[in-house]
Design a protein around this motif. Structure first.
Motif, mmCIF file in Angstrom:
data_model
loop_
_atom_site.group_PDB
_atom_site.id
_atom_site.type_symbol
_atom_site.label_atom_id
_atom_site.label_comp_id
_atom_site.label_asym_id
_atom_site.label_seq_id
_atom_site.Cartn_x
_atom_site.Cartn_y
_atom_site.Cartn_z
ATOM 1 N N GLY A 144 -20.384 -24.469 -51.247
ATOM 2 C CA GLY A 144 -19.857 -23.144 -50.947
ATOM 3 C C GLY A 144 -20.735 -22.248 -50.101
ATOM 4 N N ASN B 185 -21.942 -20.066 -47.298
ATOM 5 C CA ASN B 185 -21.175 -19.366 -46.264
ATOM 6 C C ASN B 185 -21.909 -19.266 -44.941
ATOM 7 N N LEU C 299 -19.385 -15.538 -57.034
ATOM 8 C CA LEU C 299 -17.924 -15.553 -56.898
ATOM 9 C C LEU C 299 -17.246 -14.908 -58.097
ATOM 10 N N GLN D 294 -16.203 -19.408 -48.330
ATOM 11 C CA GLN D 294 -15.135 -18.426 -48.523
ATOM 12 C C GLN D 294 -14.956 -17.520 -47.312
ATOM 13 N N TYR D 295 -15.927 -17.556 -46.394
ATOM 14 C CA TYR D 295 -15.902 -16.667 -45.235
ATOM 15 C C TYR D 295 -16.130 -17.473 -43.957
#
Length: 223
Positions: A92, A94, A66, A3-4
């Motif tokens: 996921g 990061n 999340l 997500q980043y």
């Protein structure tokens, strides 16, 4: 999928200065530890992949973060090959942290613009990691070195960003010794993830130590 971006994660590491390290085989226990760190102000956590089916625990933990912990950035440590890095990025992760410098891991992480932090000890290893695109180098094992070693490295290479892991305690004295020589952030495991006299995780103490460490770091960075 992360997500980043790696730049966002690198900035967060620098701004907060603290990366808790943790592993447990029980997902519900893991959620409580993560929540304690989060409530203490931590916005990063390195899940150290050291047990059977650890990827399944991480997947559930990341879904929890999340859903319930806005802004919490989960990464994975103790990664030793590109296949494991790719698996965790699919779940996921990061950021990816490794105990050694592996070019195959650099390649798969760079392809996805995910931050990777390799364990390095010598200036030659650090230079090679930076040539491969590393933003923040993990000094490992940190307790085998010292703040004076970091100071010596940053003399000829002031651009190098270093995260000592191992040998750092959540105390003002310990944190001051590292941040005074210019580390970007620190990784802290068992000394931060506290247990009580019975060997159970002390969630209130984990929250307290996280908050205390972040407050110390903020003062040290802004002095």
């Amino acid at each position: 999928m992360a997500q980043y971006t790696r730049i966002e994660v690198a900035n967060l590491m620098e701004n907060t200065g603290l990366v808790p390290l943790f592993y447990h085989h029980d997902v519900e226990v893991s959620k409580k530890v993560l929540k304690a760190c989060y409530d203490g102000g931590a916005r990063l956590l390195e899940f150290t992949s050291r047990g059977d089916f650890a990827f399944e625990i991480f997947a559930e933990l990341n879904k929890y973060a999340l859903s319930e912990l806005p802004g919490m950035v989960l990464g994975v440590g103790s990664i030793t090959d590109a296949a494991a890095a790719s698996l965790y990025m699919q779940l996921g992760a990061n950021f990816i942290v490794t105990p050694v410098l592996r070019e195959d891991i650099a390649i798969v992480c760079n392809r996805r613009k995910v931050l990777w932090s390799p364990g390095c000890a010598t200036l030659t290893e650090i230079a090679r990691a930076e040539e491969l695109g590393c933003e923040i180098v993990k000094l490992f094992p940190g307790d085998a070195y010292s703040p004076s070693y970091v100071k010596a490295i940053k003399g000829p290479c002031p651009w190098t960003s270093i995260m000592p892991t191992g040998g750092v305690a959540p105390t003002e004295e310990s944190l001051k010794s590292w941040f005074d020589v210019g580390v970007t952030c620190v990784g802290i495991g068992s000394k931060l993830i506290a247990k009580d006299d019975k060997g159970n995780f002390d969630y209130a103490e984990i929250e307290r130590l996280s908050a205390l460490s972040i407050a110390y770091i903020k003062r040290l960075k802004n002095k």
